[in-house]
Design a protein around this motif. Structure first.
Motif, PDB file in Angstrom:
ATOM      1  N   GLN A  77       0.641  -1.127   0.042  1.00  0.00           N
ATOM      2  CA  GLN A  77       0.107   0.091   0.002  1.00  0.00           C
ATOM      3  C   GLN A  77       0.824   1.433  -0.114  1.00  0.00           C
ATOM      4  O   GLN A  77       1.836   1.342   0.446  1.00  0.00           O
ATOM      5  CB  GLN A  77      -1.069  -0.087   1.155  1.00  0.00           C
ATOM      6  CG  GLN A  77      -1.983  -1.063   1.288  1.00  0.00           C
ATOM      7  CD  GLN A  77      -3.008  -1.111   2.556  1.00  0.00           C
ATOM      8  OE1 GLN A  77      -2.895  -0.229   3.226  1.00  0.00           O
ATOM      9  NE2 GLN A  77      -3.324  -2.135   2.713  1.00  0.00           N
ATOM     10  N   ASP A  78       0.284   2.325  -0.339  1.00  0.00           N
ATOM     11  CA  ASP A  78       1.005   3.542  -0.512  1.00  0.00           C
ATOM     12  C   ASP A  78       0.829   4.469   0.514  1.00  0.00           C
ATOM     13  O   ASP A  78      -0.052   4.543   1.243  1.00  0.00           O
ATOM     14  CB  ASP A  78       0.672   4.373  -1.996  1.00  0.00           C
ATOM     15  CG  ASP A  78       1.238   3.805  -3.185  1.00  0.00           C
ATOM     16  OD1 ASP A  78       1.733   2.877  -2.944  1.00  0.00           O
ATOM     17  OD2 ASP A  78       0.500   4.224  -4.266  1.00  0.00           O
ATOM     18  N   TYR A  79       2.173   5.061   1.346  1.00  0.00           N
ATOM     19  CA  TYR A  79       2.079   5.774   2.287  1.00  0.00           C
ATOM     20  C   TYR A  79       2.892   6.968   2.044  1.00  0.00           C
ATOM     21  O   TYR A  79       3.961   7.076   2.042  1.00  0.00           O
ATOM     22  CB  TYR A  79       2.782   5.150   3.476  1.00  0.00           C
ATOM     23  CG  TYR A  79       1.737   3.932   3.941  1.00  0.00           C
ATOM     24  CD1 TYR A  79       0.737   4.471   4.990  1.00  0.00           C
ATOM     25  CD2 TYR A  79       1.871   2.858   3.360  1.00  0.00           C
ATOM     26  CE1 TYR A  79      -0.377   3.223   5.371  1.00  0.00           C
ATOM     27  CE2 TYR A  79       0.908   1.740   4.040  1.00  0.00           C
ATOM     28  CZ  TYR A  79      -0.238   2.001   5.175  1.00  0.00           C
ATOM     29  OH  TYR A  79      -0.941   1.089   5.113  1.00  0.00           O
ATOM     30  N   PRO A  80       2.232   8.345   2.259  1.00  0.00           N
ATOM     31  CA  PRO A  80       3.043   9.536   2.001  1.00  0.00           C
ATOM     32  C   PRO A  80       3.793   9.769   3.117  1.00  0.00           C
ATOM     33  O   PRO A  80       3.196   9.665   3.965  1.00  0.00           O
ATOM     34  CB  PRO A  80       1.653  10.695   1.811  1.00  0.00           C
ATOM     35  CG  PRO A  80       0.451   9.791   1.723  1.00  0.00           C
ATOM     36  CD  PRO A  80       0.561   8.412   2.188  1.00  0.00           C
ATOM     37  N   SER A  81       5.063  10.348   2.768  1.00  0.00           N
ATOM     38  CA  SER A  81       5.868  10.562   3.730  1.00  0.00           C
ATOM     39  C   SER A  81       6.513  11.700   3.772  1.00  0.00           C
ATOM     40  O   SER A  81       6.849  12.286   2.646  1.00  0.00           O
ATOM     41  CB  SER A  81       6.942   9.456   3.837  1.00  0.00           C
ATOM     42  OG  SER A  81       6.068   8.072   3.829  1.00  0.00           O
ATOM     43  N   ILE A  82       7.208  12.343   4.816  1.00  0.00           N
ATOM     44  CA  ILE A  82       7.678  13.813   4.996  1.00  0.00           C
ATOM     45  C   ILE A  82       9.201  13.160   5.542  1.00  0.00           C
ATOM     46  O   ILE A  82       9.291  12.676   6.339  1.00  0.00           O
ATOM     47  CB  ILE A  82       7.156  14.572   5.601  1.00  0.00           C
ATOM     48  CG1 ILE A  82       5.738  14.988   4.827  1.00  0.00           C
ATOM     49  CG2 ILE A  82       7.758  16.030   5.652  1.00  0.00           C
ATOM     50  CD1 ILE A  82       5.591  15.610   3.611  1.00  0.00           C
ATOM     51  N   THR A  83      10.289  14.066   4.868  1.00  0.00           N
ATOM     52  CA  THR A  83      11.504  13.880   5.223  1.00  0.00           C
ATOM     53  C   THR A  83      11.868  15.437   5.752  1.00  0.00           C
ATOM     54  O   THR A  83      11.349  16.359   5.220  1.00  0.00           O
ATOM     55  CB  THR A  83      12.578  13.111   4.778  1.00  0.00           C
ATOM     56  OG1 THR A  83      12.765  14.080   3.408  1.00  0.00           O
ATOM     57  CG2 THR A  83      12.160  11.780   4.172  1.00  0.00           C
ATOM     58  N   ILE A  84      13.219  15.519   6.104  1.00  0.00           N
ATOM     59  CA  ILE A  84      13.578  16.972   6.252  1.00  0.00           C
ATOM     60  C   ILE A  84      13.853  17.670   5.131  1.00  0.00           C
ATOM     61  O   ILE A  84      13.668  18.767   5.122  1.00  0.00           O
ATOM     62  CB  ILE A  84      15.254  16.838   6.960  1.00  0.00           C
ATOM     63  CG1 ILE A  84      15.149  16.513   8.489  1.00  0.00           C
ATOM     64  CG2 ILE A  84      15.854  18.075   6.838  1.00  0.00           C
ATOM     65  CD1 ILE A  84      16.424  16.219   8.942  1.00  0.00           C
ATOM     66  N   ASN A  85      14.114  16.982   4.005  1.00  0.00           N
ATOM     67  CA  ASN A  85      14.332  17.547   2.501  1.00  0.00           C
ATOM     68  C   ASN A  85      12.770  18.220   2.186  1.00  0.00           C
ATOM     69  O   ASN A  85      12.893  19.000   1.201  1.00  0.00           O
ATOM     70  CB  ASN A  85      14.799  16.594   1.636  1.00  0.00           C
ATOM     71  CG  ASN A  85      16.153  16.007   1.847  1.00  0.00           C
ATOM     72  OD1 ASN A  85      16.857  16.955   2.205  1.00  0.00           O
ATOM     73  ND2 ASN A  85      16.465  14.996   1.271  1.00  0.00           N
ATOM     74  N   GLN A  86      11.811  17.952   2.760  1.00  0.00           N
ATOM     75  CA  GLN A  86      10.369  18.095   2.349  1.00  0.00           C
ATOM     76  C   GLN A  86       9.991  19.589   3.222  1.00  0.00           C
ATOM     77  O   GLN A  86       9.016  19.903   2.960  1.00  0.00           O
ATOM     78  CB  GLN A  86       9.419  17.278   2.193  1.00  0.00           C
ATOM     79  CG  GLN A  86       9.297  16.392   1.168  1.00  0.00           C
ATOM     80  CD  GLN A  86      10.449  15.664   1.066  1.00  0.00           C
ATOM     81  OE1 GLN A  86      10.890  14.684   2.018  1.00  0.00           O
ATOM     82  NE2 GLN A  86      11.213  15.766  -0.217  1.00  0.00           N
ATOM     83  N   LEU A  87      10.708  19.875   3.960  1.00  0.00           N
ATOM     84  CA  LEU A  87      10.364  21.101   5.073  1.00  0.00           C
ATOM     85  C   LEU A  87      10.660  22.287   4.559  1.00  0.00           C
ATOM     86  O   LEU A  87      12.006  22.795   3.995  1.00  0.00           O
ATOM     87  CB  LEU A  87      11.098  20.742   6.431  1.00  0.00           C
ATOM     88  CG  LEU A  87      10.690  19.462   7.023  1.00  0.00           C
ATOM     89  CD1 LEU A  87      11.399  19.718   8.554  1.00  0.00           C
ATOM     90  CD2 LEU A  87       9.266  19.569   7.429  1.00  0.00           C
ATOM     91  N   LYS A  88       9.942  23.116   4.281  1.00  0.00           N
ATOM     92  CA  LYS A  88      10.047  24.568   3.635  1.00  0.00           C
ATOM     93  C   LYS A  88      10.867  25.300   4.536  1.00  0.00           C
ATOM     94  O   LYS A  88      10.511  25.625   5.855  1.00  0.00           O
ATOM     95  CB  LYS A  88       8.731  25.337   3.481  1.00  0.00           C
ATOM     96  CG  LYS A  88       7.898  24.882   2.134  1.00  0.00           C
ATOM     97  CD  LYS A  88       6.632  25.641   2.206  1.00  0.00           C
ATOM     98  CE  LYS A  88       5.833  25.545   0.839  1.00  0.00           C
ATOM     99  NZ  LYS A  88       4.789  26.184   0.488  1.00  0.00           N
TER     100      LYS A  88
END
Length: 464
Positions: free
Chosen positions: A48-59
């Motif tokens: 299944q697909d899970y959206p994920s956030i890393t440091i690189n995605q932080l504005k």
């Protein structure tokens, strides 16, 4: 992992990410969800697909900002220095304060110890060399604490000469130890719930005797705190089993019959009644064990019993534990990242901080069976690292959270015949069975671990 990036519509993700407007895009990780059926057989879903956030995605996050740290990995303004770790709420955020008086966010790895079934590889001269290399490496990844079930003797010996110590924890296994001894003495209680043993008159004496060994470490400034047990059955599944067995030798079942209002059958209990009944045992447990711990060590933190499953959703349990715990320890499985609603509930139910004391993922690319344990299955070690950052970024936003503990240092050994069913042939470690680090995973861990204070300042600044 699908390396496809997509722009996130904030209305869809505002409930999932409390900083929905503060990141650029999200990464999709493929994962399989763990579950158990009524017969306690493990099953995993399809991918299944899970959206994920890393440091690189932080504005606008400045990942290059440097922060000076003390020898414990603490930073910032100096608060009262007691010579030991303690907790303090500062500007609405809970913190652990280290022996030097500095804020220290706990980043731990559980079970840092050598294998019980195989010899050390030749790259280590001896156990002391293993400890030196291992603790140095773990700290270089940004972990500052040896979590539950680590080699305490090795940590203490390492700290005797290390310029920067490894913080460590102790596990007493008070109830589990008492239950094991009591069942050997009374065969009629073999099939009964561990909860019933909490009511025994002999339980406090056992706790007192076992806790007396804390005298050996009570003055050690490198000790964070003491766990009293792991995953006690303060759960609905435990109560369900008590009711289904209806064992007249089970003190928990007899207590249930006494406790229920007249005319209410065990099978018809409301959810609130179940929670209240479980909390009855938790109240006595935490009172007894905390008294024993503090009798022999009033310097260090009592960091709980590592609650799990739906125990973490029981407001009555939190309320009865609150007077006795310094930090609430929670083993967290089943969600891709901690639910914000849970974090909010914990803050509402208790005026004590929490940390997560178990979570992990397993990579399919290792070729291990990965069927034991409640962690997620992902495809690669890169995915494991992305999950780690996504999970921990959620915790860093929580002002009642003071850290986390990854489960565990080394993969499960498939040749360990004595291992329990939850620890067989699974890729849970940051090292493999040859003590080689999974560098793709640990690089992503390091990227976050070495920036926890910058990230806390970032999130707290966004929320002003």
């Amino acid at each position: 992992m699908k390396r496809k990036l997509f722009f996130v519509i904030s209305i869809c993700l505002c409930a999932s990410f409390s900083f929905a407007q503060k990141f650029n895009d999200s990464i999709i990780v493929n994962a399989k969800v763990w579950s158990k059926d009524e017969n306690k057989q493990v099953h995993y879903t399809d991918w299944q697909d899970y959206p994920s956030i890393t440091i690189n995605q932080l504005k606008d996050f400045n990942a290059s900002e440097e922060i000076k740290k003390d020898k414990f990995g603490g930073y910032g303004k100096a608060y009262e220095s007691t010579g030991y770790f303690y907790t303090k709420k500062i500007n609405g955020r809970w913190n652990v304060i280290n022996p030097l008086g500095h804020i220290t966010y706990i980043t731990a790895v559980n079970a840092i110890r050598t294998s019980k079934t195989s010899d050390l590889p030749s790259k280590f001269k001896n156990i002391d060399d293993w400890a030196q290399q291992t603790f140095d490496s773990v700290k270089s990844i940004g972990f500052n604490t040896a979590g539950c079930w680590s080699d305490v003797d090795a940590a203490i010996k390492y700290n005797a000469s290390a310029q920067s110590p490894i913080i460590y924890t102790l596990q007493l296994s008070l109830l589990s130890g008492y239950v094991s001894d009591a069942k050997k003495k009374d065969q009629d209680r073999k099939g009964t719930s561990s909860l019933g043993f909490i009511l025994d008159d002999e339980f406090p004496d056992f706790c007192d005797q076992r806790a007396s060994k804390l005298m050996a470490t009570k003055d050690d400034p490198n000790l964070l705190g003491i766990f009293s047990d792991n995953e006690i059955g303060f759960t609905h599944s435990e109560l369900k089993e008590i009711i289904s067995k209806a064992n007249p030798n089970d003190k928990a079942y007899k207590k249930l019959l006494e406790w229920l209002p007249q005319g209410t059958s065990p099978e018809n209990m409301s959810n609130e009644q179940k929670q209240q009944f479980i909390a009855l045992f938790a109240a006595r447990y935490y009172e007894v064990v905390s008294k024993a711990i503090k009798k022999y060590d009033n310097h260090h933190l009592y960091i709980g019993s590592r609650i799990h499953s739906n125990a973490k959703n029981n407001p009555f349990l939190f309320q009865v534990a609150n007077p006795y715990l310094d930090i609430i320890s929670i083993n967290y499985y089943g969600d891709w990242k901690p639910k914000q609603s849970y974090i909010d509930d914990w803050a509402k139910w208790s005026d004590k901080p929490f940390f997560i004391t178990e979570f992990y993922t397993k990579a399919e690319e290792t070729g291990m069976s990965n069927l034991s344990g409640a962690g997620w299955i992902v495809k690669t070690h890169s995915d494991r690292g992305i999950h780690y950052q996504n999970f921990c970024l959620q915790l860093l936003q929580a002002k009642n959270c003071v850290g986390w503990h990854w489960f565990r240092y080394q993969d499960n050994d498939p040749n360990d015949a004595k291992a329990d069913d939850s620890n067989k042939d699974s890729n849970k470690g940051i090292v493999n069975l040859n003590y080689d680090f999974y560098s793709v995973l640990t690089q992503k861990m390091k990227e976050l671990n070495t920036r926890v204070y910058q990230l806390i300042n970032y999130f707290d600044g966004l929320k002003k």
